[in-house]
Motif scaffolding. Structure first.
Motif, PDB file in Angstrom:
ATOM      1  N   CYS A 140       5.248   1.568  12.587  1.00 46.02           N
ATOM      2  CA  CYS A 140       4.043   1.530  11.746  1.00 46.02           C
ATOM      3  C   CYS A 140       4.333   0.934  10.374  1.00 46.02           C
ATOM      4  O   CYS A 140       3.407   0.451   9.699  1.00 46.02           O
ATOM      5  CB  CYS A 140       3.470   2.937  11.579  1.00 46.02           C
ATOM      6  SG  CYS A 140       2.744   3.616  13.081  1.00 46.02           S
ATOM      7  N   LEU A 141       5.590   0.942   9.930  1.00 46.05           N
ATOM      8  CA  LEU A 141       5.934   0.387   8.623  1.00 46.05           C
ATOM      9  C   LEU A 141       5.902  -1.130   8.617  1.00 46.05           C
ATOM     10  O   LEU A 141       5.822  -1.749   7.553  1.00 46.05           O
ATOM     11  CB  LEU A 141       7.326   0.865   8.193  1.00 46.05           C
ATOM     12  CG  LEU A 141       7.521   2.377   8.038  1.00 46.05           C
ATOM     13  CD1 LEU A 141       8.940   2.671   7.579  1.00 46.05           C
ATOM     14  CD2 LEU A 141       6.514   2.959   7.062  1.00 46.05           C
ATOM     15  N   THR A 142       5.984  -1.747   9.776  1.00 47.82           N
ATOM     16  CA  THR A 142       6.077  -3.211   9.847  1.00 47.82           C
ATOM     17  C   THR A 142       4.731  -3.894  10.050  1.00 47.82           C
ATOM     18  O   THR A 142       4.625  -5.094   9.868  1.00 47.82           O
ATOM     19  CB  THR A 142       7.013  -3.621  10.996  1.00 47.82           C
ATOM     20  OG1 THR A 142       6.488  -3.114  12.241  1.00 47.82           O
ATOM     21  CG2 THR A 142       8.412  -3.045  10.777  1.00 47.82           C
ATOM     22  N   LYS A 166       0.599   3.091   6.706  1.00 43.87           N
ATOM     23  CA  LYS A 166       2.003   3.011   6.309  1.00 43.87           C
ATOM     24  C   LYS A 166       2.407   4.179   5.418  1.00 43.87           C
ATOM     25  O   LYS A 166       3.505   4.730   5.559  1.00 43.87           O
ATOM     26  CB  LYS A 166       2.261   1.686   5.588  1.00 43.87           C
ATOM     27  CG  LYS A 166       2.204   0.466   6.501  1.00 43.87           C
ATOM     28  CD  LYS A 166       2.494  -0.814   5.729  1.00 43.87           C
ATOM     29  CE  LYS A 166       2.445  -2.034   6.646  1.00 43.87           C
ATOM     30  NZ  LYS A 166       2.717  -3.297   5.917  1.00 43.87           N
ATOM     31  N   ALA A 225       9.630  -0.368   2.274  1.00 41.46           N
ATOM     32  CA  ALA A 225       8.216  -0.045   2.518  1.00 41.46           C
ATOM     33  C   ALA A 225       7.622   0.745   1.352  1.00 41.46           C
ATOM     34  O   ALA A 225       6.440   0.557   1.005  1.00 41.46           O
ATOM     35  CB  ALA A 225       8.093   0.746   3.820  1.00 41.46           C
ATOM     36  N   GLN A 236       4.476  -0.417  -0.994  1.00 38.34           N
ATOM     37  CA  GLN A 236       3.334   0.455  -1.255  1.00 38.34           C
ATOM     38  C   GLN A 236       3.054   0.542  -2.756  1.00 38.34           C
ATOM     39  O   GLN A 236       1.901   0.466  -3.187  1.00 38.34           O
ATOM     40  CB  GLN A 236       3.632   1.853  -0.700  1.00 38.34           C
ATOM     41  CG  GLN A 236       2.426   2.737  -0.530  1.00 38.34           C
ATOM     42  CD  GLN A 236       1.560   2.346   0.641  1.00 38.34           C
ATOM     43  OE1 GLN A 236       0.339   2.393   0.535  1.00 38.34           O
ATOM     44  NE2 GLN A 236       2.161   1.965   1.750  1.00 38.34           N
TER      45      GLN A 236
END
Length: 506
Positions: free
Chosen positions: A224-226, A233, A254, A258
């Motif tokens: 999900c971070l990519t 995220k 990440a 953010q």
């Protein structure tokens, strides 16, 4: 049993008939010091989404209307109308007050009510912290067979309930019924799904709360971070850092993304908290200290919200970067670029003036600065810091700009008070006029209603009594026609008069 509950005596089981786990949960929530029943209820879990605040509920502190509202909702659970039962269960879940008579009434409706009522009652019981086997199995059934919207609703409620559960000390956590079955279903919802899948993300978050070491949830959250939205995220980041305690390079990158790119203030603040959780040592071990330093320096003057700037200054101090940051910022005050000087002034306003030398330097800079924007920032910083720092206020007590600013603020306060007084007086006048309105005769001017004559008809059908278009006000405001006249001087000339006479004689 609480007052007003005599009508439910035939439906609510005796405490001895309830499951042992539920009785233990009730005793825990009610704060029984001597393990006996019938005492005053005292404890409730009051949660808001993912941030939980436990607040005790003591009957004599709750007003009568609120107690009556709770009793009415509880009685509605036994209503013959299904919609009223569903509404009552949902409302009790929103209120998050777990007194004994509420838990008992929800427990009854969770077993004997219609399907929708059983679901809402079980979901509310979970929100109130009752994760009994019957409640969990009911939620599992919804996750297996129901629609996507029902699954999302179930998972969001389960997520909140597990968040409450995990924040309790381990010694005070009630065991979760059917925990293995719940983990199995959550794994099924996560495994092989795309990071864009909202149901899979909620399931992974619930799974990380149940089992922080779960590899399926970890791999999915890392994916999900990519890709995906920044909102997803940050949810994945909070689970990975706070629950699973992963502090790897992709996670740190990440977090930086953010902080730099998220449009939501709350998400940027959460990213700063995650940096604090990771700490300076791990940042240094990953070789990202310089990048973090540059990003924090940028956010000191670039972020539009003062709340975020203040949080950045706190993180700079926690990560022991403030001395170096002050040196860099102070050196930029002498930069040839006005833009650089302005950024440095804003940063010092957030970090604070560290010494008297810096204070006098900024005062001299205010005198000699040629750029208007930099001068304006300097003036604003002195005004702001004078409110926070008594030493600076004492030094600036005779400063003309500060005196003018205080006079302006005092004038604004006086104007605000006057406006409020005028508003109150106006409301009072309207109230008095309303009370005196019955004394004066009502004169209402109504337009004459045009009714067609009886003998008139359209295609042989009489139209008497039919509402015509002329009965209604026009859509476009019309004005009475005035006699139009040309402005004097545009035609009143000897040549035009002579021409008109010649035309008349023909």
């Amino acid at each position: 049993m609480g007052e007003g509950m005599h009508q439910l005596c035939c439906l609510i089981p005796e405490p001895s008939d309830l499951p042992d786990v539920l009785v233990a949960h009730l005793l825990h929530n009610l704060g029984k010091k001597n393990k006996t029943r019938g005492r005053r209820s005292q404890g409730s879990a009051n949660t808001r989404q993912h941030r939980v605040k436990l607040k005790p509920l003591v009957d004599h502190h709750v007003d009568f209307l609120k107690r009556q509202r709770l009793k009415d909702l509880t009685l509605s659970l036994s209503s013959p109308v299904e919609d009223e039962q569903v509404y009552a269960a949902q409302a009790l879940g929103k209120l998050r007050i777990s007194t004994k008579f509420i838990i008992e009434a929800l427990w009854v409706s969770a077993q004997v009510g219609p399907e929708r009522v059983r679901y809402e009652s079980c979901r509310t019981l979970a929100l109130l912290g009752c994760l009994h086997k019957h409640v969990v199995l009911s939620l599992i059934e919804q996750l297996k067979k129901c629609s996507i919207s029902r699954r999302m609703d179930t998972l969001s409620g389960l997520h909140i309930a597990l968040n409450v559960w995990i924040l309790l000390p381990k010694s005070k956590r009630e065991p979760i019924g059917a925990k293995d079955a719940l983990k199995k279903v959550l794994k099924m919802l996560v495994k092989g799904k795309s990071p864009q899948d909202n149901v899979a993300l909620e399931a992974a978050l619930c799974l990380s709360l149940l089992d922080p070491e779960n590899l399926i949830a970890r791999e999915f959250l890392l994916q999900c971070l990519t890709q995906g939205e920044m909102k997803k995220k940050i949810k994945a980041l909070m689970a990975l850092v706070k629950l699973m305690r992963l502090h790897s390079l992709p996670i740190l990158q990440a977090i930086m993304e953010q902080l730099q790119s998220s449009f939501v203030v709350k998400h940027r603040l959460e990213a700063l908290k995650l940096l604090k959780t990771i700490g300076l040592v791990k940042i240094q071990n990953l070789g990202m200290e310089k990048d973090i330093f540059e990003l924090l320096k940028l956010k000191l003057h670039e972020d539009p919200f003062q709340e975020v700037k203040t949080a950045v200054a706190e993180i700079v101090e926690v990560l022991k970067m403030k001395p170096m940051m002050m040196n860099v910022v102070e050196s930029e005050l002498n930069d040839a670029s006005a833009s650089k000087r302005r950024q440095a002034v804003i940063s010092i306003g957030v970090l604070g003036i560290s010494s008297s030398r810096m204070f006098y330097f900024l005062m001299d800079m205010l005198d000699y600065e040629t750029d208007e924007l930099v001068r304006k920032e300097l003036e604003e910083i002195f005004i702001i810091l004078s409110k926070k720092d008594p030493w600076i206020r004492e030094k600036l007590q005779d400063w003309t700009l500060l005196v003018e600013e205080e006079a302006r603020q005092q004038k604004e306060r006086a104007e605000a008070l006057n406006r409020e007084k005028m508003r109150r007086d106006l409301k009072e006048n309207f109230r008095l006029l309303g009370e005196l309105g019955s004394i004066f005769p009502e004169k209402m001017s109504r337009g004459k209603k045009v009714i067609a004559k009886k003998e008139n008809s359209i295609f042989g059908v009489p139209i008497k009594g039919i509402a015509l278009a002329s009965h209604y006000p026009p859509c476009i405001k019309t004005f009475a026609k005035k006699e139009q006249s040309l402005p004097k001087g545009s035609w009143d000339s000897p040549a035009i008069r002579e021409h008109l006479k010649n035309l008349a004689s023909l």
